[in-house]
Design a protein around this motif. Structure first.
Motif, mmCIF file in Angstrom:
data_model
loop_
_atom_site.group_PDB
_atom_site.id
_atom_site.type_symbol
_atom_site.label_atom_id
_atom_site.label_comp_id
_atom_site.label_asym_id
_atom_site.label_seq_id
_atom_site.Cartn_x
_atom_site.Cartn_y
_atom_site.Cartn_z
ATOM 1 N N UNK A 348 -5.363 -3.359 2.726
ATOM 2 C CA UNK A 348 -6.094 -4.537 2.249
ATOM 3 C C UNK A 348 -7.569 -4.378 2.591
ATOM 4 N N UNK A 349 -8.429 -4.594 1.596
ATOM 5 C CA UNK A 349 -9.882 -4.528 1.830
ATOM 6 C C UNK A 349 -10.425 -5.946 1.870
ATOM 7 N N UNK A 357 -8.522 -8.244 -0.924
ATOM 8 C CA UNK A 357 -7.662 -7.769 -2.015
ATOM 9 C C UNK A 357 -6.931 -6.539 -1.521
ATOM 10 N N UNK A 358 -5.762 -6.297 -2.075
ATOM 11 C CA UNK A 358 -5.082 -5.065 -1.673
ATOM 12 C C UNK A 358 -3.618 -5.067 -1.990
ATOM 13 N N UNK A 359 -2.953 -4.110 -1.404
ATOM 14 C CA UNK A 359 -1.526 -3.916 -1.624
ATOM 15 C C UNK A 359 -0.789 -4.166 -0.327
ATOM 16 N N UNK A 360 0.244 -4.970 -0.398
ATOM 17 C CA UNK A 360 1.113 -5.131 0.767
ATOM 18 C C UNK A 360 2.479 -4.676 0.300
ATOM 19 N N UNK A 364 0.599 -6.505 -5.191
ATOM 20 C CA UNK A 364 -0.847 -6.711 -5.172
ATOM 21 C C UNK A 364 -1.146 -8.123 -4.686
ATOM 22 N N UNK A 365 -2.215 -8.240 -3.936
ATOM 23 C CA UNK A 365 -2.541 -9.528 -3.332
ATOM 24 C C UNK A 365 -4.048 -9.738 -3.381
#
Ligand SMILES: Cc1cc2nc3c(=O)[nH]c(=O)nc-3n(C[C@H](O)[C@H](O)[C@H](O)COP(=O)(O)OP(=O)(O)OC[C@H]3O[C@@H](n4cnc5c(N)ncnc54)[C@H](O)[C@@H]3O)c2cc1C
Length: 401
Positions: A348-349, A357-360, A364-365
């Motif tokens: 997550x950035x 924003x990012x991937x968990x 995608x989140x």
């Protein structure tokens, strides 16, 4: 008694230290770091932007050292001599080892772009990150007398993970910057210059667009497709598009975040490497030296799914450290190694303290859930290197905003 030397008290080094310190094996550990504190490299952009202090993202290494098992040396490593199983420190001291763990981390990569190393600021540890903020502050103060608008301009070179996180934190501190300079927040200009046509190449276009939309809203001048050709004092020279003309941007603050390589000590010590990273064996040892574990940002480990090395992250560095500690203990007791394996939990950035924003996993989140997740991930890393004490002292608990 076996002597284990750990170079670097970063994510990889401390993670290995914990496993080894807990063991009842007949070992002595020597941990070497140039600082007497561990710092969360993942939060350096906040120190550079002035939204977080250096103290908040670091803690004393001695907090996690068990003196009965480990000697900590605050010294700088000069070179490793793997043939002689020794490490030379810059003060001339030499350390002998039975097993060595190399966790010396990353350094800034300028890709040979002229002037980038001398005319742009880097952000690779707490001291350099703090210098970035001091520099920004000095330019803003200078504006009061010079009225030179270049003093209000900040250029971040590179729109990868680090560059985007830095821009986010700079935006967050814009009001404070404006107060220092005695101007309106809109007068603080933040530029982000990137050679590629897209930002955040590790994420989908949808996630990239989330950052772009917020940057637009916040007045960030995002300049993609601009290959930086040279950095001169207070000037970034770039090519406008593939075949375009050279143009330039004048700014008193230029920050370099286009990429990192592994610590140069690895290459200087004669290990076979590319950009400071050694392609390690399945048990994370050097291809030539079975007793030298190379971990974190100085290692390259192939991801069988993509057939490319895994991105270097704190997450994988922590896993590697844990694995290497166990594998040394296995080696000592004559047990066979099981290969290192890694499954990313996602990444997550952040763009400022309240957006991310990012991937968990594979999901995608964005927005608030991603921002909370970013803090949970940081606290989890802190728990792994520093334990509960450091989480309570330095953890991120500002989840409600
Ligand atoms: C701004 C920024 C944001 C990031 N965000 C994320 C993120 O969100 N998630 C993520 O997973 N990763 C992130 N990363 C990447 C992550 O920080 C690195 O992959 C990670 O720090 C690597 O860990 P390491 O243990 O290999 O090295 P480090 O944590 O860098 O530790 C290296 C240690 O070696 C010491 N050292 C170096 N040279 C010497 C020497 N010559 N002598 C003695 N000691 C020395 C240093 O003092 C340091 O303590 C980010 C990086 C940056 C810069």
């Amino acid at each position: 008694m076996k002597e284990i030397v750990i170079l670097g008290a970063g994510y990889a080094g401390l993670s290995a230290l914990h496993v080894l310190q807990k063991s009842s094996a007949d070992i002595h550990i020597t941990l070497v770091d140039r600082n007497d504190y561990h710092y969360e490299s993942t939060a350096l952009h906040e120190v550079a932007a002035g939204t977080q202090s250096g103290e908040k993202i670091s803690y004393p290494i001695m907090d996690v050292v068990n003196p009965k098992k480990t000697t900590f040396l605050q010294k700088t490593v000069e070179k490793i001599n793997a043939d002689e199983q020794s490490v030379l420190l810059t003060d001339g001291q030499s350390l002998n080892y039975d097993y060595l763990i190399v966790g010396l981390g990353f350094q800034s990569e300028t890709f040979g772009i002229p002037g980038a190393d001398v005319n742009a600021l880097e952000m690779v540890d707490v001291k350099t990150a703090a210098k970035v903020y001091e520099h920004i502050e000095a330019q803003l103060k200078e504006y009061k007398t010079s009225k030179d608008e270049a003093s209000l301009r900040i250029v971040v070179c590179g729109a990868g993970f680090t560059g985007i996180e830095l821009v986010g934190s700079l935006v967050e501190n814009t009001k404070h910057f404006a107060e220092i300079a005695g101007v309106k927040p809109e007068q603080i200009e933040i530029y982000n210059v990137e050679a590629a046509d897209k930002i955040l190449p590790m994420f989908s276009d949808k996630l990239g667009q989330y950052a772009i939309n917020h940057f637009k809203k916040w007045g960030v001048k995002l300049m993609t497709g601009k290959m930086i050709k040279e950095v001169r004092p207070n000037e970034v020279v770039y090519q406008n598009g593939k075949d375009g003309d050279l143009e330039s941007l004048h700014a008193k603050t230029i920050i370099w975040t286009t990429g990192v390589s592994g610590n140069k000590i690895v290459g200087e010590s004669g290990f076979e490497e590319r950009r400071g990273r050694v392609m390690v064996k399945p048990n994370l040892t050097d291809p030539t030296y079975d007793n030298v574990y190379i971990l974190g940002d100085v290692a390259a480990v192939m991801d069988p799914a993509s057939n490319r090395p895994y991105p270097t992250t704190a997450q994988i560095a922590l896993k590697m450290g844990h694995y290497a500690g166990k594998d040394i203990l296995n080696q000592m007791s004559g047990k066979a190694s099981t290969p290192f394996s890694f499954k990313s939990l996602g990444s997550v950035a952040s763009i400022g303290n309240t957006h991310a924003l990012g991937l968990v996993g594979k999901a995608e989140m964005t927005a608030y859930p991603a921002s909370v997740m970013k803090k949970v991930i940081a606290d989890r890393s802190l728990l792994k290197t520093g334990g509960l004490k450091e989480v309570f002292a330095k953890g991120r608990f500002d989840f409600y905003h």
